[in-house]
Enzyme design. Sequence first.
Site, PDB file in Angstrom:
ATOM      1  N   HIS A  57      -8.561  78.549  31.011  1.00  0.00           N
ATOM      2  CA  HIS A  57      -8.638  79.162  32.336  1.00  0.00           C
ATOM      3  C   HIS A  57      -9.824  78.584  33.107  1.00  0.00           C
ATOM      4  O   HIS A  57     -10.870  78.271  32.521  1.00  0.00           O
ATOM      5  CB  HIS A  57      -8.815  80.673  32.222  1.00  0.00           C
ATOM      6  CG  HIS A  57      -7.610  81.374  31.691  1.00  0.00           C
ATOM      7  ND1 HIS A  57      -7.395  82.710  31.907  1.00  0.00           N
ATOM      8  CD2 HIS A  57      -6.552  80.934  30.961  1.00  0.00           C
ATOM      9  CE1 HIS A  57      -6.258  83.066  31.333  1.00  0.00           C
ATOM     10  NE2 HIS A  57      -5.732  82.005  30.747  1.00  0.00           N
ATOM     11  N   GLU A  59     -12.053  79.922  34.977  1.00  0.00           N
ATOM     12  CA  GLU A  59     -13.306  80.661  34.835  1.00  0.00           C
ATOM     13  C   GLU A  59     -14.021  80.285  33.537  1.00  0.00           C
ATOM     14  O   GLU A  59     -15.232  80.051  33.534  1.00  0.00           O
ATOM     15  CB  GLU A  59     -13.041  82.176  34.843  1.00  0.00           C
ATOM     16  CG  GLU A  59     -12.388  82.682  36.110  1.00  0.00           C
ATOM     17  CD  GLU A  59     -10.864  82.756  36.018  1.00  0.00           C
ATOM     18  OE1 GLU A  59     -10.277  83.600  36.707  1.00  0.00           O
ATOM     19  OE2 GLU A  59     -10.263  81.960  35.256  1.00  0.00           O
ATOM     20  N   CYS A  87      -8.564  87.673  34.190  1.00  0.00           N
ATOM     21  CA  CYS A  87      -7.858  88.399  33.143  1.00  0.00           C
ATOM     22  C   CYS A  87      -8.890  89.034  32.199  1.00  0.00           C
ATOM     23  O   CYS A  87     -10.098  88.828  32.358  1.00  0.00           O
ATOM     24  CB  CYS A  87      -6.947  87.449  32.365  1.00  0.00           C
ATOM     25  SG  CYS A  87      -7.850  86.244  31.337  1.00  0.00           S
ATOM     26  N   CYS A  90     -11.198  86.389  30.447  1.00  0.00           N
ATOM     27  CA  CYS A  90     -12.215  85.830  31.343  1.00  0.00           C
ATOM     28  C   CYS A  90     -13.245  86.877  31.740  1.00  0.00           C
ATOM     29  O   CYS A  90     -14.437  86.575  31.823  1.00  0.00           O
ATOM     30  CB  CYS A  90     -11.548  85.231  32.575  1.00  0.00           C
ATOM     31  SG  CYS A  90     -10.545  83.771  32.187  1.00  0.00           S
TER      32      CYS A  90
END
Length: 164
Positions: A57, A59, A87, A90
């Site tokens: 991801h 992030e 999410c 993260c």
Amino acid sequence: MLRPGSDAYFLHLAYEQACIARDLDEVPVGAVLVDDEGKVLGKAYNQIESCHDVTGHAELLVLRKVMADTQSRRLLGCTLYSTLEPCLMCAGAIIHSRVKRLVYGAKDPKTGAAGSVLNVFEIPFNHRVQVGFHFQANCAQILTDFFVQKRAISRQIKKKIDGL
């Protein structure tokens, strides 16, 4: 015109990263990490498909990059800008890395952990992250367009398979 140093400005930089992800056929999410003086420390975009890694991801990738660059797991005073509400995975990393602020541009009604599905940032951990939602229509639209296109392609493939 975007004012340099504003939340909108940094979200635009994150959006540019999301565009790179989209062009690489990744879910179009981008992130930018900025220090307390407004200096961009790192940028990243989703790389889940290209790296075959569910933790790819944007992030997490930007947090990893900056931690490696600074040789520190604590990102005190930093603000993380993401085009999409983080999410659960993260959100946990954001808290544990001691990011001061999180600002995101689009809500995630399916997996959002900053208020849409649940709000991890309200749990009284040993570190509190200030969370801001700064709606950016382009951050939401790029995701909508991406998934509309993916569904259309899936329908075309299904029709071809059914026609065999």
